[in-house]
Design an enzyme around this catalytic site. Structure first.
Site, mmCIF file in Angstrom:
data_model
loop_
_atom_site.group_PDB
_atom_site.id
_atom_site.type_symbol
_atom_site.label_atom_id
_atom_site.label_comp_id
_atom_site.label_asym_id
_atom_site.label_seq_id
_atom_site.Cartn_x
_atom_site.Cartn_y
_atom_site.Cartn_z
ATOM 1 N N ARG A 39 0.841 -1.207 0.000
ATOM 2 C CA ARG A 39 0.000 0.000 0.000
ATOM 3 C C ARG A 39 0.880 1.263 0.000
ATOM 4 O O ARG A 39 0.952 1.983 -0.984
ATOM 5 C CB ARG A 39 -0.946 -0.020 1.221
ATOM 6 C CG ARG A 39 -2.110 0.975 1.113
ATOM 7 C CD ARG A 39 -1.757 2.387 1.533
ATOM 8 N NE ARG A 39 -1.317 2.471 2.922
ATOM 9 C CZ ARG A 39 -0.757 3.560 3.433
ATOM 10 N NH1 ARG A 39 -0.559 4.640 2.690
ATOM 11 N NH2 ARG A 39 -0.348 3.569 4.685
ATOM 12 N N HIS A 65 4.116 3.983 12.991
ATOM 13 C CA HIS A 65 4.351 3.978 11.536
ATOM 14 C C HIS A 65 5.396 5.058 11.259
ATOM 15 O O HIS A 65 5.101 6.246 11.373
ATOM 16 C CB HIS A 65 3.006 4.269 10.851
ATOM 17 C CG HIS A 65 3.050 4.372 9.364
ATOM 18 N ND1 HIS A 65 2.530 3.396 8.535
ATOM 19 C CD2 HIS A 65 3.514 5.341 8.535
ATOM 20 C CE1 HIS A 65 2.664 3.768 7.261
ATOM 21 N NE2 HIS A 65 3.258 4.950 7.238
ATOM 22 N N HIS A 96 8.572 6.736 8.844
ATOM 23 C CA HIS A 96 9.258 6.846 7.545
ATOM 24 C C HIS A 96 10.718 7.163 7.806
ATOM 25 O O HIS A 96 11.077 7.761 8.813
ATOM 26 C CB HIS A 96 8.571 7.901 6.673
ATOM 27 C CG HIS A 96 7.320 7.375 6.033
ATOM 28 N ND1 HIS A 96 7.267 7.003 4.718
ATOM 29 C CD2 HIS A 96 6.103 7.114 6.554
ATOM 30 C CE1 HIS A 96 6.049 6.548 4.442
ATOM 31 N NE2 HIS A 96 5.316 6.599 5.534
ATOM 32 N N CYS A 142 3.756 9.334 0.928
ATOM 33 C CA CYS A 142 2.408 9.797 0.614
ATOM 34 C C CYS A 142 2.463 10.759 -0.567
ATOM 35 O O CYS A 142 3.143 11.780 -0.502
ATOM 36 C CB CYS A 142 1.801 10.495 1.838
ATOM 37 S SG CYS A 142 0.191 11.199 1.481
ATOM 38 N N ASN A 148 9.245 4.189 3.884
ATOM 39 C CA ASN A 148 9.030 3.727 5.263
ATOM 40 C C ASN A 148 10.309 3.140 5.846
ATOM 41 O O ASN A 148 11.252 2.808 5.122
ATOM 42 C CB ASN A 148 7.983 2.608 5.279
ATOM 43 C CG ASN A 148 6.601 3.091 4.940
ATOM 44 O OD1 ASN A 148 6.278 3.308 3.788
ATOM 45 N ND2 ASN A 148 5.779 3.286 5.953
#
Ligand code: COA
Ligand code: ZN
Length: 302
Positions: free
Chosen positions: A12, A203, A205, A236, A245
């Protein structure tokens, strides 16, 4: 048995930001290889308008494939009620919503203010049936925003608390790679003080190279669920300057070498890169552990 849960978000977060499209059959092969390596949670795509992100047009088919892999929790991202309904119809086990703490990013990403987005997620949660999927509220740009700059911690805490009222779990996301370990400790602690165990995921990056340091800081704060992306893909498209990430291979190596069980077989994980590279040969791949190999005599955590 594992001590930490690693959710692979490459299909994703990675593919939404890649320059080329990975064919559906290749996505399926990659996800199967990830599952075979021991990944038990995989974010396989998002239910967003195909016009907006063509790489996510086949998410329903990818979810259907991932559901055939035993022991895998299939996660999908939804930006609104329509995306939620599509994700439910496809059979996602867990649906995650990006709720930006930065107004500028929220408006750019989902065309809603943070407050409107909280209400959108509330509507989704209210509409689900008791056997429906798990719902995660992910507070994005929780550590800063490339458009707005600083994101007040009070805003992050307030949004996390609102989401905790109706989400099964809440995650904090450093969408653009601004976080540092001291900030990670402070913000996770503040949010945990407010919502307790509803706070689950982290999460990060790796935009400024601090992905692993931030993950370790979150681990020290008691976080036991981490998103990461194979080969460090990610970013994004609606946050200028966002890049990949934290790298799954390096994150797994860090934990396993510390004696923390991930449930993931590192040799198989490294081998799974071939399926990613086959499916997306033009995309640059990253990773220190894959480049250097495992240390002589390396033993996984037991
Ligand atoms: N899936 C598919 N189609 C959708 C959709 C969804 N989740 N949500 C809306 N649409 C369709 C509508 O039906 C409408 O179609 P039409 O033009 O044929 O009538 C069209 O898209 C516009 O709908 P609207 O509600 O006005 O959406 P919008 O243009 O204001 O966009 C979002 C809002 C939330 C759909 C969009 O900003 C989005 O998908 N953002 C997510 C971006 C993303 O994935 N970021 C990275 C992950 S954090
Ligand atoms: Zn991300």
């Amino acid at each position: 048995m594992s001590d930490v849960l690693i959710c692979e978000v490459g299909p994703r977060d990675g593919l939404q930001n890649a320059k080329h499209l990975m064919p559906t059959a290749a996505k399926k092969r990659w996800i199967s290889a990830l599952a075979a390596a021991g990944l038990r949670e995989i974010e396989v795509g998002s239910f967003v308008p195909a016009k907006l992100i063509p790489a996510m047009a086949d998410t329903a088919e990818v979810v259907a494939h991932a559901r055939t892999l035993s022991g895998v929790k299939v996660v999908a991202l939804a930006p609104n009620l329509k995306g939620f309904e599509r994700a439910v119809a496809a059979g996602a086990h867990k649906i995650t919503f990006p709720v930006s703490a930065s107004r500028r990013h929220s408006e750019s990403n989902v065309r809603m203010s943070p407050g409107q987005m909280v209400e959108e997620v509330r509507r989704c949660a209210a509409s689900r049936d008791p056997h429906g999927p798990e719902i995660e509220g992910a507070v994005s740009t929780a550590f800063g925003c490339t458009m707005q700059g600083e994101v007040p911690e009070d805003d992050v805490v307030r949004i996390a608390a609102a989401l905790a009222e109706f989400c099964d779990c809440v995650a904090l996301a450093d969408t653009v790679g601004y976080a540092n370990p001291a900030q990670v400790r402070r913000v996770f602690r503040r949010v945990r003080d407010e919502i307790g165990d509803r706070l689950e995921g982290a999460h990060f990056h790796n935009t400024r190279g601090l992905g692993l340091a931030n993950a370790l800081a979150a681990w020290d704060e008691g976080v036991r669920a981490f998103d990461s992306s194979m080969a460090g893909l990610g970013g994004c498209p609606f946050a200028p300057g966002a890049s990949g990430n934290v790298i799954t291979e390096d994150l797994v190596f860090m934990f396993e070498s510390m004696g923390v069980r991930t449930g993931i077989d590192l040799e198989k994980l490294l081998a799974a890169r071939a399926t990613l590279i086959d499916g997306l040969p033009q995309e640059p791949v990253y990773g220190h552990t894959p480049l250097a190999g495992l240390p002589k005599g390396f033993r996984a955590a037991a």
